[in-house]
Each structure stands twice: as structure tokens, then as C-alpha cells.
Design an enzyme around this catalytic site. Structure first.
Site: not given
Ligand code: IPE
Ligand code: IPE
Ligand code: MG
Length: 243
Positions: A20, A37, A131
Site C-alpha cells: 500500500d 504504481h 520461491l
């Protein structure tokens, strides 16, 4: 902290992040929200690598919520454009870094070409053993639970499942996170202290860590700090501490 000291930390197996603060970070720099963004998406690549190097096995990030459609159309359009290029880059990143990518959320509301790219990303990385990277896109926890209930109910109607056979474990297998262990640590960047409809079932016993640092500025050191804090927690799962 030296690498030697890092070894004695217990590294959580699964870290979930609410990434966020992209918009506020950009505004603080006098830039448009979309710049935040773009930088936020770049930072995802960096933190993925850092997380894996630190020994984290599962990383789950919240990229777009079922509520984020309420944002102005130009911001939603810019985000979708960014997801398109991010998804393509991620195919290469996943290959180079041995990452297995899963998508959480309901893809059906996304444009077909983005759905196709996401499928390609999942398919092309499915045999990777490094991962485990989950991206939540058009994801909402309530929506996920409702979709899971619908599928379970359909299996009951079809005679494949009896209502009394529905246990927590069987139900979990209907969720988007089927097969993924619950997060040990949740991080939310940029100061807000709420879940915003993220992984409500899966976070039942997760440790929460909130930081003021906005996502585009979040670094490996911030991740390490979160893990240090996690190490100081006394996880009890409803029991009492062993003497
Ligand atoms: C997080 O940053 C990214 C998305 C929700 C897509 P925000 O866009 O929420 O940034 P803030 O919280 O408004 O600063
Ligand atoms: C949560 O952030 C969703 C994502 C990070 C994708 P928001 O910025 O949308 O959450 P609210 O609106 O502040 O609760
Ligand atoms: Mg926000």
C-alpha cells in the site's frame, strides 16, 4: 546486521504483503499516482529476490482488490496496463529466479488478453522449485470464500461431497490458496492498519506488522526489520507458553 547474525533469525516460511501507499508516495514527490504504481511494480521484483535470498519460501502480494474497481477509470486503466507489462516481465523473472507463480482472485473480470498472460505465467513457471509467489489480482477475501462455497455446494449437489464431510481442511482446498500454507507474517506498508478484504481465512493465526514506509520505498532492510519483530513475538495458537 551481518550475515552471520541473520542466520540465527527464524525466517517465516510464508510472508503476505499488502503493498500500500503507491499513490501517497508519488504525491509526496509531486508526481502523479500512476508513477507510484510503476515504481511499486518495480519494487516487487526487487523484494521478491530479497525475500527468496533471505530464505522465505512463499510470498503473497495484494495487487488489486475487488474494491479497487471503484477508483477513477483512468487509474484502473493505468493499473491494468501496468499489470499487462508486469505479467510479461514476470515470465522472465520467474524463469531466471526459479519462481513458481500462482494467481489468487477471480480473473474472469479481467480483459481476456490479461487473463491469457496470467495463465501463461502460471503455466510456464509451474515446475519451478524456488520461491512460491502468489499475486492477488481482482482478489477479495469475501469473494474468494463465496466462490469456494459455491464450488463446494456444487460438489454436494453432484454427490461428490456430503455436507458433514466439509471440514476446515477440506474447505481450504476450495480456496484460491489451495496447497499454500497459511501466512506466518502479514506486512502492510504505508500506515493503514486494516485488512482491506485480504486473506481473512488464511490470516487467522498470522502475526501482523504495520509500517509507515510506503511500498515503493520499502527495502530489504524494512523486510528484515519486520522479520526481526516477528522473531520477538510469542506465537501461542491458543495454548500457553511452555516453561
Ligand atoms: C497500493 O497503493 C496499490 C493498489 C491498491 C493498486 P495505493 O494506490 O492504494 O496508494 P495509496 O494508498 O492511495 O497511497
Ligand atoms: C488494499 O489497498 C488493496 C491493495 C493493496 C491492492 P487499498 O489502498 O485499496 O485499501 P483501502 O482502500 O485503503 O482500504
Ligand atoms: Mg491504498
Amino acid at each position: 546486521m551481518s550475515d552471520g547474525e541473520e542466520n540465527i533469525m527464524v525466517v517465516p516460511q510464508h510472508v503476505a504483503i499488502i503493498v500500500d501507499g503507491n499513490g501517497r508516495w508519488a504525491k509526496s514527490k509531486g508526481m502523479p499516482r500512476n508513477y507510484g504504481h510503476v515504481r511499486g511494480a518495480k519494487n516487487l521484483e526487487v523484494i521478491c529476490r530479497d525475500a527468496y535470498n533471505m530464505g522465505i519460501k512463499y510470498l503473497t502480494v495484494y495487487l488489486f482488490s475487488t474494491e479497487n474497481w471503484k477508483r477513477p477509470k483512468d487509474e484502473v486503466d493505468a493499473l491494468m496496463k501496468l499489470f499487462r507489462s508486469y505479467t510479461k516481465t514476470c515470465v522472465k523473472t520467474a524463469r531466471d529466479n526459479n519462481m513458481k507463480v500462482r494467481v489468487l482472485g477471480d480473473p474472469t473480470a479481467l480483459d481476456q488478453d490479461l487473463q491469457d498472460s496470467l495463465n501463461l505465467l502460471v503455466e510456464s513457471s509451474k515446475d519451478n522449485t524456488g520461491l512460491n509467489f502468489q499475486i492477488a489480482i481482482n482478489y477479495g477475501s469475501r469473494d474468494e470464500i463465496v466462490r469456494a462455497i459455491r464450488r463446494a455446494a456444487q460438489d454436494c449437489v453432484d454427490g461428490k461431497l456430503a455436507p458433514e464431510e466439509i471440514t476446515e481442511e477440506r474447505f481450504s482446498a476450495y480456496l484460491d490458496t489451495a496447497g499454500v500454507p497459511d501466512p506466518d507474517l502479514l506486512i502492510r506498508t504505508s500506515g493503514e492498519q486494516r485488512l482491506s478484504n485480504y486473506l481473512m481465512w488464511q490470516l487467522a493465526y498470522t502475526e501482523f506488522y504495520f509500517t509507515e514506509v510506503p511500498w515503493p520505498a520499502f527495502t530489504k532492510d524494512d523486510l528484515r526489520q519486520a522479520i526481526e519483530k516477528y522473531n520477538s513475538r510469542d506465537r501461542r495458537y491458543g495454548g500457553v507458553k511452555e516453561e
